[in-house]
Design an enzyme around this catalytic site. Structure first.
Site, PDB file in Angstrom:
ATOM      1  N   SER A   1       5.833   3.060  13.420  1.00  0.00           N
ATOM      2  CA  SER A   1       4.387   3.102  13.635  1.00  0.00           C
ATOM      3  C   SER A   1       4.041   3.760  14.954  1.00  0.00           C
ATOM      4  O   SER A   1       4.797   3.651  15.932  1.00  0.00           O
ATOM      5  CB  SER A   1       3.849   1.673  13.638  1.00  0.00           C
ATOM      6  OG  SER A   1       2.526   1.632  14.109  1.00  0.00           O
TER       7      SER A   1
ATOM      8  N   ARG B   1     -14.721  -2.962  20.403  1.00  0.00           N
ATOM      9  CA  ARG B   1     -13.757  -4.066  20.391  1.00  0.00           C
ATOM     10  C   ARG B   1     -12.930  -4.073  21.655  1.00  0.00           C
ATOM     11  O   ARG B   1     -12.516  -3.013  22.134  1.00  0.00           O
ATOM     12  CB  ARG B   1     -12.785  -3.869  19.220  1.00  0.00           C
ATOM     13  CG  ARG B   1     -13.262  -4.451  17.950  1.00  0.00           C
ATOM     14  CD  ARG B   1     -12.167  -4.227  16.925  1.00  0.00           C
ATOM     15  NE  ARG B   1     -12.526  -4.800  15.660  1.00  0.00           N
ATOM     16  CZ  ARG B   1     -11.864  -4.581  14.531  1.00  0.00           C
ATOM     17  NH1 ARG B   1     -10.803  -3.792  14.531  1.00  0.00           N
ATOM     18  NH2 ARG B   1     -12.245  -5.136  13.425  1.00  0.00           N
TER      19      ARG B   1
ATOM     20  N   ASN C   1      -2.739   6.638  11.386  1.00  0.00           N
ATOM     21  CA  ASN C   1      -3.683   5.785  10.632  1.00  0.00           C
ATOM     22  C   ASN C   1      -3.701   6.195   9.167  1.00  0.00           C
ATOM     23  O   ASN C   1      -4.390   7.148   8.793  1.00  0.00           O
ATOM     24  CB  ASN C   1      -5.076   5.876  11.252  1.00  0.00           C
ATOM     25  CG  ASN C   1      -5.150   5.177  12.609  1.00  0.00           C
ATOM     26  OD1 ASN C   1      -4.526   5.624  13.568  1.00  0.00           O
ATOM     27  ND2 ASN C   1      -5.869   4.089  12.682  1.00  0.00           N
TER      28      ASN C   1
ATOM     29  N   LYS D   1       8.781  -2.870  15.755  1.00  0.00           N
ATOM     30  CA  LYS D   1       8.999  -1.548  15.141  1.00  0.00           C
ATOM     31  C   LYS D   1       9.902  -0.699  16.039  1.00  0.00           C
ATOM     32  O   LYS D   1      10.819  -0.022  15.572  1.00  0.00           O
ATOM     33  CB  LYS D   1       7.653  -0.848  14.889  1.00  0.00           C
ATOM     34  CG  LYS D   1       6.827  -1.469  13.758  1.00  0.00           C
ATOM     35  CD  LYS D   1       7.500  -1.287  12.417  1.00  0.00           C
ATOM     36  CE  LYS D   1       6.692  -1.820  11.260  1.00  0.00           C
ATOM     37  NZ  LYS D   1       7.394  -1.748   9.960  1.00  0.00           N
TER      38      LYS D   1
ATOM     39  N   ASP E   1      -9.729  -1.816  22.287  1.00  0.00           N
ATOM     40  CA  ASP E   1      -9.774  -0.659  21.393  1.00  0.00           C
ATOM     41  C   ASP E   1      -9.438   0.610  22.165  1.00  0.00           C
ATOM     42  O   ASP E   1      -9.877   0.774  23.301  1.00  0.00           O
ATOM     43  CB  ASP E   1     -11.209  -0.527  20.848  1.00  0.00           C
ATOM     44  CG  ASP E   1     -11.242  -0.037  19.423  1.00  0.00           C
ATOM     45  OD1 ASP E   1     -10.167   0.216  18.855  1.00  0.00           O
ATOM     46  OD2 ASP E   1     -12.350   0.091  18.882  1.00  0.00           O
TER      47      ASP E   1
ATOM     48  N   PHE F   1       0.829  -1.210   0.000  1.00  0.00           N
ATOM     49  CA  PHE F   1       0.000   0.000   0.000  1.00  0.00           C
ATOM     50  C   PHE F   1       0.870   1.269   0.000  1.00  0.00           C
ATOM     51  O   PHE F   1       0.866   2.045  -0.964  1.00  0.00           O
ATOM     52  CB  PHE F   1      -0.913  -0.093   1.233  1.00  0.00           C
ATOM     53  CG  PHE F   1      -1.655   1.131   1.611  1.00  0.00           C
ATOM     54  CD1 PHE F   1      -2.338   1.881   0.677  1.00  0.00           C
ATOM     55  CD2 PHE F   1      -1.702   1.525   2.954  1.00  0.00           C
ATOM     56  CE1 PHE F   1      -3.052   3.018   1.054  1.00  0.00           C
ATOM     57  CE2 PHE F   1      -2.410   2.649   3.343  1.00  0.00           C
ATOM     58  CZ  PHE F   1      -3.082   3.401   2.397  1.00  0.00           C
TER      59      PHE F   1
ATOM     60  N   ASP G   1       9.881  -6.687  -3.520  1.00  0.00           N
ATOM     61  CA  ASP G   1       8.725  -7.172  -2.761  1.00  0.00           C
ATOM     62  C   ASP G   1       8.679  -8.695  -2.886  1.00  0.00           C
ATOM     63  O   ASP G   1       9.021  -9.232  -3.940  1.00  0.00           O
ATOM     64  CB  ASP G   1       7.425  -6.571  -3.314  1.00  0.00           C
ATOM     65  CG  ASP G   1       6.332  -6.517  -2.262  1.00  0.00           C
ATOM     66  OD1 ASP G   1       5.932  -5.391  -1.887  1.00  0.00           O
ATOM     67  OD2 ASP G   1       5.871  -7.584  -1.798  1.00  0.00           O
TER      68      ASP G   1
ATOM     69  N   TYR H   1       4.082  -6.596  17.000  1.00  0.00           N
ATOM     70  CA  TYR H   1       4.291  -5.665  15.884  1.00  0.00           C
ATOM     71  C   TYR H   1       4.924  -4.363  16.389  1.00  0.00           C
ATOM     72  O   TYR H   1       5.976  -3.927  15.902  1.00  0.00           O
ATOM     73  CB  TYR H   1       2.933  -5.379  15.221  1.00  0.00           C
ATOM     74  CG  TYR H   1       2.960  -4.304  14.165  1.00  0.00           C
ATOM     75  CD1 TYR H   1       3.289  -4.615  12.847  1.00  0.00           C
ATOM     76  CD2 TYR H   1       2.669  -2.972  14.473  1.00  0.00           C
ATOM     77  CE1 TYR H   1       3.317  -3.631  11.876  1.00  0.00           C
ATOM     78  CE2 TYR H   1       2.703  -1.987  13.510  1.00  0.00           C
ATOM     79  CZ  TYR H   1       3.022  -2.318  12.214  1.00  0.00           C
ATOM     80  OH  TYR H   1       3.062  -1.333  11.257  1.00  0.00           O
TER      81      TYR H   1
ATOM     82  N   ILE I   1     -20.118  -0.340  13.022  1.00  0.00           N
ATOM     83  CA  ILE I   1     -19.288   0.522  13.874  1.00  0.00           C
ATOM     84  C   ILE I   1     -19.167  -0.139  15.237  1.00  0.00           C
ATOM     85  O   ILE I   1     -20.181  -0.449  15.870  1.00  0.00           O
ATOM     86  CB  ILE I   1     -19.927   1.922  14.018  1.00  0.00           C
ATOM     87  CG1 ILE I   1     -19.946   2.633  12.664  1.00  0.00           C
ATOM     88  CG2 ILE I   1     -19.202   2.745  15.071  1.00  0.00           C
ATOM     89  CD1 ILE I   1     -20.625   4.002  12.690  1.00  0.00           C
TER      90      ILE I   1
HETATM   91  C1  UD2 Z   1      -4.510   0.251  14.951  1.00  0.00           C
HETATM   92  C2  UD2 Z   1      -4.116  -1.074  14.390  1.00  0.00           C
HETATM   93  C3  UD2 Z   1      -4.466  -2.142  15.377  1.00  0.00           C
HETATM   94  C4  UD2 Z   1      -3.809  -1.849  16.725  1.00  0.00           C
HETATM   95  C5  UD2 Z   1      -4.188  -0.460  17.168  1.00  0.00           C
HETATM   96  C6  UD2 Z   1      -3.382  -0.047  18.385  1.00  0.00           C
HETATM   97  C7  UD2 Z   1      -4.311  -0.890  12.009  1.00  0.00           C
HETATM   98  C8  UD2 Z   1      -5.151  -1.133  10.834  1.00  0.00           C
HETATM   99  N1  UD2 Z   1      -4.846  -1.255  13.201  1.00  0.00           N
HETATM  100  O1  UD2 Z   1      -5.869   0.144  15.187  1.00  0.00           O
HETATM  101  O2  UD2 Z   1      -4.088  -3.401  14.884  1.00  0.00           O
HETATM  102  O3  UD2 Z   1      -2.413  -1.909  16.608  1.00  0.00           O
HETATM  103  O4  UD2 Z   1      -3.880   0.509  16.150  1.00  0.00           O
HETATM  104  O5  UD2 Z   1      -3.797   1.213  18.787  1.00  0.00           O
HETATM  105  O6  UD2 Z   1      -3.200  -0.408  11.933  1.00  0.00           O
HETATM  106  N2  UD2 Z   1     -13.732  -0.206  13.458  1.00  0.00           N
HETATM  107  C9  UD2 Z   1     -15.102  -0.249  13.250  1.00  0.00           C
HETATM  108  N3  UD2 Z   1     -15.595  -1.061  12.265  1.00  0.00           N
HETATM  109  C10 UD2 Z   1     -14.786  -1.853  11.496  1.00  0.00           C
HETATM  110  C11 UD2 Z   1     -13.378  -1.808  11.713  1.00  0.00           C
HETATM  111  C12 UD2 Z   1     -12.884  -0.970  12.701  1.00  0.00           C
HETATM  112  O7  UD2 Z   1     -15.866   0.430  13.934  1.00  0.00           O
HETATM  113  O8  UD2 Z   1     -15.302  -2.567  10.632  1.00  0.00           O
HETATM  114  C13 UD2 Z   1     -13.216   0.701  14.495  1.00  0.00           C
HETATM  115  C14 UD2 Z   1     -12.220   0.068  15.434  1.00  0.00           C
HETATM  116  O9  UD2 Z   1     -12.888  -0.633  16.457  1.00  0.00           O
HETATM  117  C15 UD2 Z   1     -11.488   1.311  15.933  1.00  0.00           C
HETATM  118  C16 UD2 Z   1     -11.501   2.249  14.716  1.00  0.00           C
HETATM  119  O10 UD2 Z   1     -12.500   1.733  13.853  1.00  0.00           O
HETATM  120  O11 UD2 Z   1     -12.189   1.929  16.976  1.00  0.00           O
HETATM  121  C17 UD2 Z   1     -10.182   2.282  13.966  1.00  0.00           C
HETATM  122  O12 UD2 Z   1      -9.792   0.933  13.709  1.00  0.00           O
HETATM  123  P1  UD2 Z   1      -8.450   0.547  12.901  1.00  0.00           P
HETATM  124  O13 UD2 Z   1      -8.227  -0.913  13.092  1.00  0.00           O
HETATM  125  O14 UD2 Z   1      -8.526   1.085  11.537  1.00  0.00           O
HETATM  126  O15 UD2 Z   1      -7.311   1.383  13.617  1.00  0.00           O
HETATM  127  P2  UD2 Z   1      -6.799   1.387  15.122  1.00  0.00           P
HETATM  128  O16 UD2 Z   1      -6.086   2.668  15.299  1.00  0.00           O
HETATM  129  O17 UD2 Z   1      -7.896   1.098  16.071  1.00  0.00           O
END
Ligand code: UD2
Length: 311
Positions: free
Chosen positions: A123, A274, A176, A151, A277, A12, A32, A147, A207
């Site tokens: 990251s 989640r 993100n 990093k 989260d 990506f 790659d 992970y 969500i």
């Molecule tokens: C990032 C990482 C994750 C973890 C986290 C640590 C990525 C893609 N994810 O998660 O693995 O390391 O950082 O802080 O790098 N959500 C929904 N619906 C969906 C999918 C996600 O509501 O179908 C929510 C999820 O629960 C969260 C938000 O969207 O509240 C963002 O989710 P994400 O996985 O894109 O990113 P993040 O920062 O939570």
């Protein structure tokens, strides 16, 4: 004109970085292993005589060394990685190989061949669950996944080797990242890529939680630009910095943009938040502005519009 190696170039961020290097007229050796990257991400890039794709695993001993010897790059942009946090938990050994040992292969190849500059994909995961926002680079490093741990260890390794060998290292702590070519394949893929796929398929998104959680979403075009600045500008010294916008966007804001393009798709459903989260994440963009002169330029709504129009 410079010669640049991009590892993880079919991924990506790697493919957008390659596109940007080519647009600026540089010669690119794209490497790659196509484990999670896709050749089609480089479809446009490979039309250029200045771009070559080498399918190889940079974590394997000697592989990168040989390619560096042959290509003699001015800089390496090391983006090859195991990108899924969930996969790093499921397979910590593979994470160690792809996210840490591969970093060592990069420095070995640089030292053997006198490469003077490396840009590394770090990251925001290195900070763990900090609630002290916006997150500055001096925040405690408390990764909560293999992970994030790899990093952070890679950053330390790179800076230690740089101090010994005299090359310049820039570690980019991405927040993100979103945009075209992000893979929505897993439930743990970036939320915007998942939402994009759902809306495209005419299905309502889910969500987790109330949708008021916020993230510092940054366009992959801005990230690619930051990578190229760090690789190209000889006046920039070693350091680590957040690559973020400094703006918080909620999931409800994101959904509203999608809904405006897809009025026919049913409203989102809400599910329990989640486990683990975090509610809010936001980066401080001051250091990257001071050290690279980089400021994110793509507003989230514009980046989403581009993604949605790309279909
Ligand atoms: C990032 C990482 C994750 C973890 C986290 C640590 C990525 C893609 N994810 O998660 O693995 O390391 O950082 O802080 O790098 N959500 C929904 N619906 C969906 C999918 C996600 O509501 O179908 C929510 C999820 O629960 C969260 C938000 O969207 O509240 C963002 O989710 P994400 O996985 O894109 O990113 P993040 O920062 O939570």
């Amino acid at each position: 004109m410079s010669r640049i190696i991009v590892t993880g170039a079919a991924g990506f961020i790697g493919s957008h970085t390659t596109d940007r290097l080519l647009a600026e007229g540089h010669d690119v050796l794209s490497i790659d292993n196509l484990r999670t990257g896709h050749r089609h991400n480089l479809e446009e890039a490979l039309k250029s005589p200045k771009c070559r794709l080498q399918i190889a695993d940079v974590a394997e001993e000697g592989v990168l060394d040989g390619l560096v010897k042959e290509f003699q790059p001015d800089a390496i942009i090391h983006l090859a990685a195991l990108v899924s946090v969930q996969e790093s938990i499921d397979d910590p050994d593979l994470n160690l190989r792809l996210n840490y040992i591969a970093t060592q292969r990069v420095t070995t190849a640089m030292e053997a061949n006198g490469v003077s500059r490396v840009v590394f994909a770090s990251s925001a995961a290195i900070y763990g669950d900090t609630t002290d926002l916006p997150i500055s680079e001096d925040a405690p490093k408390m990764p909560i996944s293999p992970y994030g741990e790899a990093k952070w260890n890679s950053e330390e390794w790179l800076h230690a080797r740089a101090a010994q060998s005299g090359f310049v290292v820039r570690c980019h702590r991405y927040f993100n990242v979103f945009g075209p070519r992000q893979d929505p394949a897993s439930p743990y893929s970036g939320v915007i890529s998942i939402f994009d796929r759902c809306y495209l398929d005419g299905k309502p998104v889910t969500i987790f939680g109330d949708g008021q959680q916020t993230r510092d979403f940054i366009s992959v075009h801005d990230v690619a630009r930051a990578n190229v600045i760090a690789a190209m500008r000889p006046d920039i010294k070693s350091g680590s910095a957040n690559v973020c916008t400094g703006n918080a966007t909620s999931l409800l804001d994101i959904v509203n943009v999608f809904a405006s393009y897809y009025p026919q798709v049913a409203a989102p459903s809400f599910a329990e938040g989640r486990e683990g989260d975090i509610i809010h994440s936001l980066g401080c963009p001051d250091r990257v502005r001071e050290q690279l002169g980089f400021v994110a330029e793509v507003p989230v709504a514009d980046g989403l519009g581009e993604l949605i129009r790309a279909g």
